[in-house]
Enzyme design. Structure first.
Site, PDB file in Angstrom:
ATOM      1  N   ARG A   1      72.835 -97.839 -50.548  1.00  0.00           N
ATOM      2  CA  ARG A   1      73.538 -99.001 -51.108  1.00  0.00           C
ATOM      3  C   ARG A   1      73.564-100.161 -50.116  1.00  0.00           C
ATOM      4  O   ARG A   1      73.366-101.312 -50.495  1.00  0.00           O
ATOM      5  CB  ARG A   1      74.950 -98.597 -51.531  1.00  0.00           C
TER       6      ARG A   1
ATOM      7  N   TYR B   1      69.798-100.567 -59.498  1.00  0.00           N
ATOM      8  CA  TYR B   1      69.669 -99.243 -58.893  1.00  0.00           C
ATOM      9  C   TYR B   1      70.623 -99.030 -57.722  1.00  0.00           C
ATOM     10  O   TYR B   1      71.215 -99.966 -57.206  1.00  0.00           O
ATOM     11  CB  TYR B   1      68.238 -98.888 -58.551  1.00  0.00           C
ATOM     12  N   GLU B   2      70.798 -97.747 -57.371  1.00  0.00           N
ATOM     13  CA  GLU B   2      71.827 -97.295 -56.419  1.00  0.00           C
ATOM     14  C   GLU B   2      73.229 -97.708 -56.874  1.00  0.00           C
ATOM     15  O   GLU B   2      74.109 -97.973 -56.062  1.00  0.00           O
ATOM     16  CB  GLU B   2      71.551 -97.819 -55.003  1.00  0.00           C
ATOM     17  N   GLY B   3      73.409 -97.757 -58.176  1.00  0.00           N
ATOM     18  CA  GLY B   3      74.711 -98.098 -58.745  1.00  0.00           C
ATOM     19  C   GLY B   3      74.743 -99.554 -59.173  1.00  0.00           C
ATOM     20  O   GLY B   3      74.637-100.457 -58.347  1.00  0.00           O
TER      21      GLY B   3
END
Length: 549
Positions: A268, A403-405
């Site tokens: 992140r 992506y990655e949340g």
């Protein structure tokens, strides 16, 4: 290299070397990677010409393990230096740089929780760049909901596990850069409880490893397809099929998500820096184009003035550069907290860093999309034409808030896990730090310093009032609080950016004579306060409205 041993001259030398590598090796491949892309043929993923050489150069120079601990073969660079280098490389070639980002995350996770036996086999190979690592979470029926993961792992007689299932969206899940790829896979064991608490983490290598540490037979992992994506074309985003593939348990049973979060948190921050690098690349190219392109009469300027002189183009460029300066400053602040946490186990620094990771990821990536879009706008019609290059930056940036949340997931984490859990204590400490920067700013004796202090003080007051209101909303009706979570993340981002500009103004005004760079800092700070920080008050009203649908 450790933080205590690092000198300014060392940092300058490292950053110069990283910049030269970015310019000479990485950036020339960026357009090639976009236009040619990686391809899957006869079960083999191939990258375009030049990428294997670039990766070998990266690994051979020790850059893969640059930020990893020295005891596992890394260089032990502090976060302050690591994040500066990451920004350079993400600006130069964002798709390629994802490969080593995932490898360093995999190494960090293995180092934290894997058994000594697993570390002996895999860790040094990943840290050196001889092998790469991946993160396998998502499945077609699960998406972001990891509790719905159905990939399973059954125990074998020899202590290994048979992993079966299909994973999608696996970044650099297969390629020809290294001889082996080490997949970190979330799966569910036969006796696992339902939900997130039933997930375990496994190492599943593309090729099995023999007793001497060398490559043995191919594991039962197949690359089924490559996704056809909007951008980041050279990064192979794979569908991987596991059919009783041999896996090795990482850490404790049913504690897989906690182990994977080490890698996810690393990613992140990295994706936030990818957003920053992409934003700066889009800005630099748009600025250079605007400074040489002549079109139309520029109001109040002589004939032949480039389009950078048009008031609205000047506005767009200052909007871009002032945001980039704010983000870069915040990146260094978060890095400093992470270094303090690692060096002295400072609870406060760790809490502040943890609080700000979702802010960094959400802010930097949303701004990357906006800034890349503004870059296309500055090019005008040419920006919509692929040959100009501006469109690639927009396409590459568009995935970063997802992506990655997604930004909403970062915002929900900020509200639920960071704000409400400690009843706003860390947020209040964050505000106190901003408050402490006001006195030196007020005493700066410069009109920009005075305006910046006044604007920051008003925004800080609004942020404090909004935070308290949000805590009350969360207690009364959580849906009302979560309805404003993205707006709250944005509000904190704008406030953090103004804090960075305020500190830069204070530092600039301490100089005996102002350089051209100093004067640009003052212009950016003034612009940021008027055009970006002012949005805090509108966001506060939106947050206080709660759920209206």
């Amino acid at each position: 290299m450790t933080d205590g041993e690092l000198k300014a001259s060392d940092a300058h030398e490292v950053l110069t070397a990283a910049a030269e590598f970015a310019i000479d090796k990485l950036h020339p491949l960026n357009v090639v990677g976009d236009r040619v892309g990686s391809v899957l043929s006869d079960g083999v993923v191939r990258t375009p010409a030049g990428y294997q050489d670039a990766y070998r150069s990266l690994a051979g120079a020790g850059w893969i393990g640059f930020g990893l601990e020295s005891e596992i073969g890394g260089e032990g660079a502090p976060f302050l230096l690591r994040q500066a280098v990451m920004e350079l490389w993400f600006a130069a070639n964002p798709a390629f740089s994802l490969c080593w980002l995932l490898s360093t995350g995999a190494a960090a996770a293995l180092n934290a929780v894997a058994s000594p036996e697993l570390k002996d086999v895999y860790l040094s190979k990943i840290a050196s760049g001889e092998w790469t690592g991946t993160m396998n979470l998502t499945e077609s029926e699960a998406g972001t909901d990891l509790s719905a993961i159905r990939t399973n792992a059954r125990p074998n007689w020899d202590g290994t596990w048979a992993v079966t299932g299909q994973k999608i969206f696996i970044t650099w899940g297969d390629h020809d850069l290294t001889d082996n790829i080490v997949h970190l896979v979330l799966a569910r064991t036969p006796d696992a409880p339902p939900g997130l608490g039933g997930l375990s983490l496994f190492v599943v290598p593309k090729f099995l490893v023999d007793s001497e540490g060398g490559i043995a037979e191919r594991n039962r992992v197949t690359t089924v397809a490559l996704e056809h994506k909007l951008g980041l074309h050279v990064s192979p985003t794979c569908v991987l099929d596991y059919a009783d593939a041999t896996g090795y348990l990482v850490g404790d049973l049913h504690r897989g998500l906690a182990a994977m979060f080490i890698m996810m948190n690393n990613a992140r921050i990295g994706i936030g820096l990818q957003g920053l690098g992409l934003a700066d690349l889009a800005y630099q190219e748009a600025r250079d184009y605007a400074q040489q392109r002549v079109q139309g009469m520029v109001v109040g300027r002589p004939a032949g003035t480039p389009i950078a002189g048009h008031p609205d183009v000047a506005r767009l460029l200052l909007s871009m550069s002032s945001s980039i300066s704010a983000m870069r400053g915040f990146s260094m602040q978060v890095a400093e907290w992470l270094d303090r946490t690692q060096r002295s186990d400072s609870p406060e620094a760790g809490q502040l860093a943890d609080f700000c990771v979702p802010v960094l990821k959400g802010w930097f990536t949303e701004e990357a999309v906006r800034i890349a879009s503004d870059g296309v706008q500055i090019y005008g019609g040419m920006g919509f034409i692929e040959e100009a290059g501006a469109a690639q930056h927009y396409r590459d940036a568009r995935i970063t808030p997802i992506y990655e949340g997604t930004t909403a997931i970062q915002a929900n984490d900020l509200i639920g896990r960071k704000l409400v859990r400690d009843d706003g204590a860390t947020a209040r400490r964050f505000f106190e730090l901003i408050d402490s920067s006001l006195a030196p700013l007020r005493s700066g004796g410069h009109p920009v310093a005075a305006r910046t202090a006044e604007r920051l003080e008003r925004a800080l007051r609004t942020a404090r009032e909004t935070t308290q209101a949000l805590l009350s909303l969360a207690a009364a009706n959580p849906r009302d609080a979560y309805a404003g979570s993205v707006s709250y993340l944005t509000l904190l981002s704008l406030l953090a950016g103004a804090w960075m500009h305020g500190r830069m103004v204070t530092a600039v005004l301490a100089h005996t004579e102002l350089s051209a760079a100093d004067r640009q800092r003052l212009i950016e700070a003034d612009f940021y306060g008027a055009h970006h920080l002012s949005r805090v008050h509108a966001l506060a009203e939106a947050i206080s409205a709660g759920e209206l649908v």
